[in-house]
Design an enzyme around this catalytic site. Structure first.
Site, PDB file in Angstrom:
ATOM      1  N   HIS A  18       1.188 -11.174   2.856  1.00 29.95           N
ATOM      2  CA  HIS A  18       0.242 -10.546   1.921  1.00 29.95           C
ATOM      3  C   HIS A  18      -0.248 -11.622   0.950  1.00 29.95           C
ATOM      4  CE1 HIS A  18      -0.748  -6.779  -0.702  1.00 29.95           C
ATOM      5  NE2 HIS A  18      -1.546  -7.795  -1.014  1.00 29.95           N
ATOM      6  N   HIS A 198      -4.310  -1.963   1.905  1.00 31.58           N
ATOM      7  CA  HIS A 198      -3.689  -1.860   0.589  1.00 31.58           C
ATOM      8  C   HIS A 198      -3.680  -0.374   0.225  1.00 31.58           C
ATOM      9  CE1 HIS A 198      -4.457  -6.120   0.307  1.00 31.58           C
ATOM     10  NE2 HIS A 198      -4.114  -6.202  -0.965  1.00 31.58           N
ATOM     11  N   GLU A 201      -0.778   1.080  -4.194  1.00 31.79           N
ATOM     12  CA  GLU A 201      -0.641   0.030  -5.219  1.00 31.79           C
ATOM     13  C   GLU A 201      -0.851   0.698  -6.575  1.00 31.79           C
ATOM     14  OE1 GLU A 201      -3.631  -3.065  -5.112  1.00 31.79           O
ATOM     15  OE2 GLU A 201      -2.465  -4.413  -6.406  1.00 31.79           O
ATOM     16  N   ASP A 279       0.571 -12.263  -3.056  1.00 33.99           N
ATOM     17  CA  ASP A 279      -0.705 -11.572  -3.295  1.00 33.99           C
ATOM     18  C   ASP A 279      -1.802 -12.555  -3.733  1.00 33.99           C
ATOM     19  OD1 ASP A 279      -2.360  -9.369  -3.310  1.00 33.99           O
ATOM     20  OD2 ASP A 279      -1.496  -8.409  -5.061  1.00 33.99           O
ATOM     21  N   ASP A 280      -1.850 -12.894  -5.022  1.00 30.02           N
ATOM     22  CA  ASP A 280      -2.868 -13.813  -5.562  1.00 30.02           C
ATOM     23  C   ASP A 280      -2.157 -14.793  -6.496  1.00 30.02           C
ATOM     24  OD1 ASP A 280      -5.493 -12.338  -4.706  1.00 30.02           O
ATOM     25  OD2 ASP A 280      -4.205 -10.780  -5.572  1.00 30.02           O
TER      26      ASP A 280
HETATM   27  N1  ADE Z   1      -7.756  -8.196  -3.778  1.00 31.34           N
HETATM   28  C1  ADE Z   1      -7.002  -9.267  -4.081  1.00 31.34           C
HETATM   29  N2  ADE Z   1      -5.807  -8.881  -4.532  1.00 31.34           N
HETATM   30  C2  ADE Z   1      -5.788  -7.525  -4.494  1.00 31.34           C
HETATM   31  C3  ADE Z   1      -4.838  -6.531  -4.837  1.00 31.34           C
HETATM   32  N3  ADE Z   1      -3.632  -6.825  -5.302  1.00 31.34           N
HETATM   33  N4  ADE Z   1      -5.191  -5.238  -4.682  1.00 31.34           N
HETATM   34  C4  ADE Z   1      -6.394  -4.899  -4.228  1.00 31.34           C
HETATM   35  N5  ADE Z   1      -7.321  -5.797  -3.895  1.00 31.34           N
HETATM   36  C5  ADE Z   1      -7.029  -7.103  -4.024  1.00 31.34           C
HETATM   37 ZN    ZN Z   2      -3.343  -7.798  -2.072  1.00 31.46          ZN
END
Ligand code: ADE
Ligand code: ZN
Length: 343
Positions: A18, A198, A201, A279-280
């Site tokens: 992810h 996703h 969340e 994730d990011d």
């Molecule tokens: N795009 C990038 N990171 C994300 C996340 N955590 N949830 C939804 N869209 C995303």
């Molecule tokens: Zn994500």
């Protein structure tokens, strides 16, 4: 001296399942590319960028995420971005990555689909050749946009099936339920792409069920709110549907008040096939091993649970069974070697 847990986190081979490549854009590279491509940003320095990274919810983050990626213009930019991530996580023991990309966020700005894909694929090919890191690419549909636009992305992806393994669904979950994308997911599966999404969340357990039943996803990205529904947890455990959880992301987006509220331990205890991911990582200040450390410390995970998380990262991947087994055997050998060193 390092504990066995620290050595396991540092040294075990791991997969990341992810990871949004656009979410790896570090402030230094953002400013360099802005200069290179003549893009105006509201930031003057790395400190300005970092100061802006305080989020109260998913949408706060998404606003800056789409702004930041406006500096990505050329194939070289996408190559540099991807290669920087690969080099960073090579140091974390990563040997396989299943990477998301968001083509609509680039084609909407006039960047060609092939420019985006070309740069990413070329860096992933170098990763395989030079570092023995394998990969699969998953193209995400932006759920805040209409389904017709997702169909346009799908038609581009169909021309590059050799490079794109699956489709996903990301961006704003609130107000954009999985059902909005039923037709495009059906079409994508008929074209041979695997499906993930996703869900859960910020959205409900109902979204997770809808994505499983309607979009026919094979893996759940996040899935935190599945734990509000005990029957759904039983189903996920029984079917061994992988969940790709992102504890530091959840903390930064205020999905959880503290890391000790991460559902990773609940998932392990329930026998759910959970893996830990970043994730990011640039926006949330934590790469893959930072996430392992965070759950280890906050949830008091023992050594066996850490090993299970690393194994789940391969078990939950889309690698072929033979390749999965090879990676799982390497983990067993690595554990033996760490235990021998430590006596
Ligand atoms: N795009 C990038 N990171 C994300 C996340 N955590 N949830 C939804 N869209 C995303
Ligand atoms: Zn994500």
């Amino acid at each position: 001296m390092k504990s066995i847990a620290d050595k396991l986190i540092d040294q075990l081979p791991k997969a990341e399942l992810h990871l949004h490549i656009e979410g790896t854009l570090e402030p230094e590279m953002m400013l360099t590319l802005a200069k290179r491509n003549n893009i105006n940003l509201p930031y003057k320095s790395v400190e300005d960028v970092r100061t802006a990274y305080e989020f109260n919810c998913l949408q706060d983050f998404l606003d800056l995420y789409y702004l930041g990626m406006s500096v990505l213009v050329t194939e070289q930019d996408f190559y540099d971005l991807t290669w920087a991530y690969i080099e960073r996580v090579h140091a974390d023991g990563l040997t396989h990555v299943e990477m998301f990309f968001d083509p609509q966020a680039h084609t909407d700005r006039g960047i060609k689909f092939e420019t985006v894909l070309g740069g990413i694929v070329s860096a992933l090919e170098t990763a395989q050749k030079e570092l023995n890191i394998s990969s699969k690419l998953i193209m995400c549909f932006l759920r805040h946009l209409p389904e017709e636009e997702a169909f346009e992305a799908l038609s581009c992806a169909c021309k590059h099936k050799e490079h794109i393994y699956g489709v996903g669904l990301d961006s704003s979950e609130a107000g954009n339920p999985p059902e909005k994308f039923t037709r495009v997911f059906t079409a994508a599966r008929e074209e041979g792409f695997v499906a993930v999404a996703h869900v859960g969340e910020e959205g409900t357990a109902g979204n997770v069920k809808e994505a499983l039943d309607t979009l026919k996803i094979e893996r759940v990205d996040h899935g935190n709110h599945a734990f509000d529904d005990p029957d759904l947890v039983k189903r996920l455990a029984q079917q061994q549907t992988p969940l790709t959880m992102c504890p530091i992301s959840n903390l930064r987006l205020k999905g959880i008040p503290t890391l000790s509220a991460s559902p990773v331990k609940k998932a392990l205890d329930a026998g759910v096939l959970v893996a830990v991911n970043s994730d990011d990582p640039s926006y949330f200040r934590g790469y893959l091993n930072d996430n392992y450390r965070a759950v280890h410390d906050a949830l008091n995970l023992n050594e066996n649970e850490l090993i299970t998380l690393a194994k789940n990262s391969f078990a939950g991947s889309f690698l072929e069974d033979r390749e999965k087994q090879k990676q799982l055997d390497t983990i067993d050998n690595c554990v033996e070697s760490i235990k021998r060193q430590t006596g």
